[in-house]
Design a protein around this motif. Sequence first.
Motif, short mmCIF file in Angstrom:
data_model
loop_
_atom_site.label_atom_id
_atom_site.label_comp_id
_atom_site.label_asym_id
_atom_site.label_seq_id
_atom_site.Cartn_x
_atom_site.Cartn_y
_atom_site.Cartn_z
N SER A 107 0.84 -1.21 0.00
CA SER A 107 0.00 0.00 0.00
C SER A 107 0.87 1.25 0.00
CB SER A 107 -0.96 0.00 1.19
OG SER A 107 -0.27 0.17 2.40
N TRP A 108 2.02 1.22 0.67
CA TRP A 108 2.94 2.37 0.64
C TRP A 108 3.50 2.56 -0.76
CZ3 TRP A 108 6.21 1.23 5.65
CH2 TRP A 108 5.45 1.58 6.77
N VAL A 109 3.78 1.46 -1.46
CA VAL A 109 4.28 1.56 -2.83
C VAL A 109 3.20 2.10 -3.76
CG1 VAL A 109 5.04 0.20 -4.82
CG2 VAL A 109 6.08 -0.18 -2.60
N SER A 110 1.98 1.57 -3.65
CA SER A 110 0.92 1.99 -4.56
C SER A 110 0.48 3.43 -4.31
CB SER A 110 -0.28 1.05 -4.46
OG SER A 110 -0.87 1.14 -3.19
N SER A 111 0.60 3.91 -3.07
CA SER A 111 0.23 5.30 -2.79
C SER A 111 1.38 6.27 -3.03
CB SER A 111 -0.28 5.43 -1.35
OG SER A 111 0.75 5.12 -0.44
N GLY A 112 2.57 5.77 -3.34
CA GLY A 112 3.69 6.64 -3.66
C GLY A 112 4.53 7.05 -2.46
N ILE A 113 4.24 6.51 -1.29
CA ILE A 113 5.03 6.84 -0.10
C ILE A 113 6.41 6.18 -0.17
CG2 ILE A 113 5.12 6.57 2.41
CD1 ILE A 113 2.05 6.70 2.37
N LEU A 114 6.45 4.95 -0.69
CA LEU A 114 7.68 4.19 -0.82
C LEU A 114 8.02 4.06 -2.31
CD1 LEU A 114 9.83 2.52 0.67
CD2 LEU A 114 8.32 0.56 0.47
N PRO A 115 9.07 4.75 -2.78
CA PRO A 115 9.39 4.68 -4.21
C PRO A 115 10.00 3.34 -4.60
CG PRO A 115 10.97 6.07 -3.06
CD PRO A 115 9.94 5.67 -2.06
N VAL A 116 9.75 2.94 -5.83
CA VAL A 116 10.26 1.68 -6.38
C VAL A 116 11.53 1.97 -7.16
CG1 VAL A 116 9.76 -0.23 -7.95
CG2 VAL A 116 7.96 0.71 -6.53
N LEU A 117 12.60 1.19 -6.90
CA LEU A 117 13.85 1.36 -7.63
C LEU A 117 13.80 0.67 -8.99
CD1 LEU A 117 16.48 0.80 -4.80
CD2 LEU A 117 15.69 2.96 -5.76
N GLY A 118 13.07 -0.41 -9.07
CA GLY A 118 12.98 -1.16 -10.32
C GLY A 118 12.34 -2.50 -10.05
N THR A 119 12.52 -3.41 -10.99
CA THR A 119 11.99 -4.76 -10.84
C THR A 119 13.09 -5.76 -11.14
OG1 THR A 119 11.23 -4.82 -13.12
CG2 THR A 119 9.64 -4.12 -11.46
N ARG A 120 12.89 -6.96 -10.61
CA ARG A 120 13.80 -8.08 -10.90
C ARG A 120 12.92 -9.23 -11.34
NH1 ARG A 120 16.86 -10.33 -5.93
NH2 ARG A 120 14.86 -11.34 -5.65
N GLN A 121 13.31 -9.91 -12.41
CA GLN A 121 12.48 -10.97 -12.95
C GLN A 121 13.37 -12.12 -13.41
OE1 GLN A 121 10.00 -9.69 -16.12
NE2 GLN A 121 8.84 -11.58 -16.21
#
Length: 77
Positions: free
Chosen positions: A30-44
Motif C-alpha cells: 500500500s505504501w508503494v501503490s500510494s507513492g510513499i515508498l518509491p520503487v527502484l525497479g523490478t527483478r524478474q
Amino acid sequence: MVQAEGKEPIPITLFEACFYFNIPHGRLKSWVSSGILPVLGTRQSLRSRPVLLVDERDVDSLAKNPPKRGRPSKNGK
C-alpha cells in the motif's frame, strides 16, 4: 525519499523488507501503490513474476517513522 549525496541505494525486495523490518507485506504494497515508498525497479527470472525492488534506507526510515493513517481531524490539529 531523498537520498543523501554519494549514497547508493540498497535494493531489496518487498519480501526481504517484510522479513528484516517485521512489516506486513500488504502495508508495504500500500505504501508503494500510494507513492510513499518509491520503487527502484523490478527483478524478474525467466519463469516468475516481476519482483519490486525498494531502497533499504527508505524502508528503514518508514519503519521508524510510519506515515499517519486515517482521515484528518476536523479542527486541523
